[in-house]
Write a protein that holds these residues in place. Sequence first.
Motif, PDB file in Angstrom:
ATOM      1  N   LYS A  32       0.858  -1.184   0.000  1.00  0.00           N
ATOM      2  CA  LYS A  32       0.000   0.000   0.000  1.00  0.00           C
ATOM      3  C   LYS A  32       0.888   1.226   0.000  1.00  0.00           C
ATOM      4  CE  LYS A  32      -3.768   1.330   2.500  1.00  0.00           C
ATOM      5  NZ  LYS A  32      -4.612   1.260   3.705  1.00  0.00           N
ATOM      6  N   VAL A  66      -3.438   0.262  -3.269  1.00  0.00           N
ATOM      7  CA  VAL A  66      -2.821  -1.057  -3.343  1.00  0.00           C
ATOM      8  C   VAL A  66      -2.040  -1.154  -4.653  1.00  0.00           C
ATOM      9  CG1 VAL A  66      -3.258  -3.537  -3.420  1.00  0.00           C
ATOM     10  CG2 VAL A  66      -4.645  -2.079  -1.952  1.00  0.00           C
ATOM     11  N   PHE A 122      -4.553  -2.743   6.177  1.00  0.00           N
ATOM     12  CA  PHE A 122      -5.374  -3.063   5.011  1.00  0.00           C
ATOM     13  C   PHE A 122      -6.818  -3.244   5.482  1.00  0.00           C
ATOM     14  CE2 PHE A 122      -2.392  -4.278   1.531  1.00  0.00           C
ATOM     15  CZ  PHE A 122      -1.191  -4.188   2.218  1.00  0.00           C
ATOM     16  N   GLU A 144      -9.238  -3.981   0.696  1.00  0.00           N
ATOM     17  CA  GLU A 144      -7.859  -3.835   0.224  1.00  0.00           C
ATOM     18  C   GLU A 144      -7.120  -5.159   0.306  1.00  0.00           C
ATOM     19  OE1 GLU A 144      -7.213   0.841   1.511  1.00  0.00           O
ATOM     20  OE2 GLU A 144      -6.704  -0.753   2.898  1.00  0.00           O
ATOM     21  N   GLN A 166      -8.193  -7.157  -2.637  1.00  0.00           N
ATOM     22  CA  GLN A 166      -7.521  -6.601  -3.821  1.00  0.00           C
ATOM     23  C   GLN A 166      -6.071  -7.053  -3.874  1.00  0.00           C
ATOM     24  OE1 GLN A 166      -7.306  -2.315  -4.155  1.00  0.00           O
ATOM     25  NE2 GLN A 166      -9.472  -2.148  -3.645  1.00  0.00           N
ATOM     26  N   ALA A 167      -5.414  -7.013  -2.701  1.00  0.00           N
ATOM     27  CA  ALA A 167      -3.996  -7.347  -2.636  1.00  0.00           C
ATOM     28  C   ALA A 167      -3.768  -8.796  -3.061  1.00  0.00           C
ATOM     29  CB  ALA A 167      -3.452  -7.100  -1.228  1.00  0.00           C
TER      30      ALA A 167
END
Lengths: 270, 254
Positions: B164, B169, B205, B209, B212-213
């Motif tokens: 991040k 991200v 996070f 997120e 997404q990561a």
Amino acid sequence: MPKSFVVETIKRNQIVDALAKGKRLDGRGVNEYRKLEIKTHVIQKANGSAMVTLGDTQVLAGVKIDKGVPFPDTPDKGLLIVGAEVLPMAASYLEAGPPDESAIELARVVDRGVRESEMIDVSSLVIKEGKWVYSVFVDVNILNVDGNLFDATSYAVVAALLTAKMPRFVLDGDTVKDTGERLPLPVRKVPVSVTMATINGTLVLDPTEEEEAVMDARITLDTEDEGHICAGQKGEPGSFTPEQVLTAAEWSIAKGREIRQKIKEATAGG
Amino acid sequence: MTEEKRRLIDENGIRTDGRRWDELRPLKIEVGVVKNADGSALIEWGKNKIIAAVYGPKEMHPKHLELADRAFLKCRYHMAPFSVEERKNPAPSRREIEISKVIREALQPALFLEDYPRTAIQVYVEVLQSDGGSRVAGVTASALALADAGINMRDLVVGCAVGKVDGKVVLDLNDIEDKEGSGDMPFTFMPNLNQVTLLQMDGLFTLDEFKQAVELGKAGGMKVYQAQREALLKRYFDGAAPDSSAPAAEMMEA
């Protein structure tokens, strides 16, 4: 490393068969914790302390706070260092000696959860920038091993920090003087560690030592008060599907909320 | 946190080294670089320069630790004293001991250790120059070194860090982003079996997120996998695939 704790094949099959029906040998569901007890103020000579019992796993954390010299790359921050030792008394197969890689991993993962959540505002633990800061050492003794040392150790560290009283130091010329006053630590958040394991494809929370001996892989995720994930570690030589990783993330947030409440209740009043 | 921090992504979405959020740093892999080793690989990824070398299956020392039903996998991740800005003490640090452990555990799911009972397989990861994401680069190189050594494998293992930066991200952090960014997630997986074998995390996070990561890490990892395959093909088939029925090639296109 070879597993030191050995589970008989018949027990292994029992664990796997029960999990296929969504059950565990101690009667818990897959997403239930064992009984958690947190007792604070157990060591009078420490600045803060906590005894945590999670099922039959028992750990004791003690905080020592003193003046110290800051690291050269962070002259404006106090020191916060977490250590953990698995005592040889904690299980029949253990022996005394320097910490092995598992003990190092344990201490570093617990440290990461506390550090990354920014639980303690280390920038306010400065006496004179670049010269004197507060040093906060949290040391954990593992007294009895029955699985999930990561969570038990983390809760003990967090509870001990929440109830710790630090001396107030002031600068007196070139030296540092203890005023005799005692203050709580500058706490901002309460991080909670949640550890899960996969056994034959099933995700379970808070594995016992028997379950750890048959698990494929382990994952620990830490969350802070707003439900953000702030630290994580996968361990052991198995693997997770990406879907299991996301389920683990959801569980860590939901269970983290419950356990944070328990930690807050146990440490209310400082 | 209140102090003015330099921005790591500019108003056009360009990062400090000119990349966009979903781009990898330049990646170069070569298989078979250490003559004496049974298998080896050099990875140059951004400023990372890392050699992985494998010896084994060989005799296990100490003998009393050998396993009757499988090989004992050993792994040593080590940073050269000159690999970072300030000289690193060459003695193994606690960080290196932990990383050695997670690298070993990231590789193990891909190996048929049961094919080599009573032996040892030793993986050495030497970081000659470090630039953020060295552990996942180490896993990526080690998997190739194991393949080069002819160890039976279920799949390769590929790695890619996600992080991040400025609240966003992004893929494959460089050194500055690693140090000044607000989160880092080293991530390795087996591309054909779709299994996560290493995951670590720090920073903050949200659940979204985090999701997404994981997605971004997989997408980035598939690009790394392509480079891995090419490196192996170059070593063994002069760069041409012996047959085109590669299962992951389809996943790449999907």
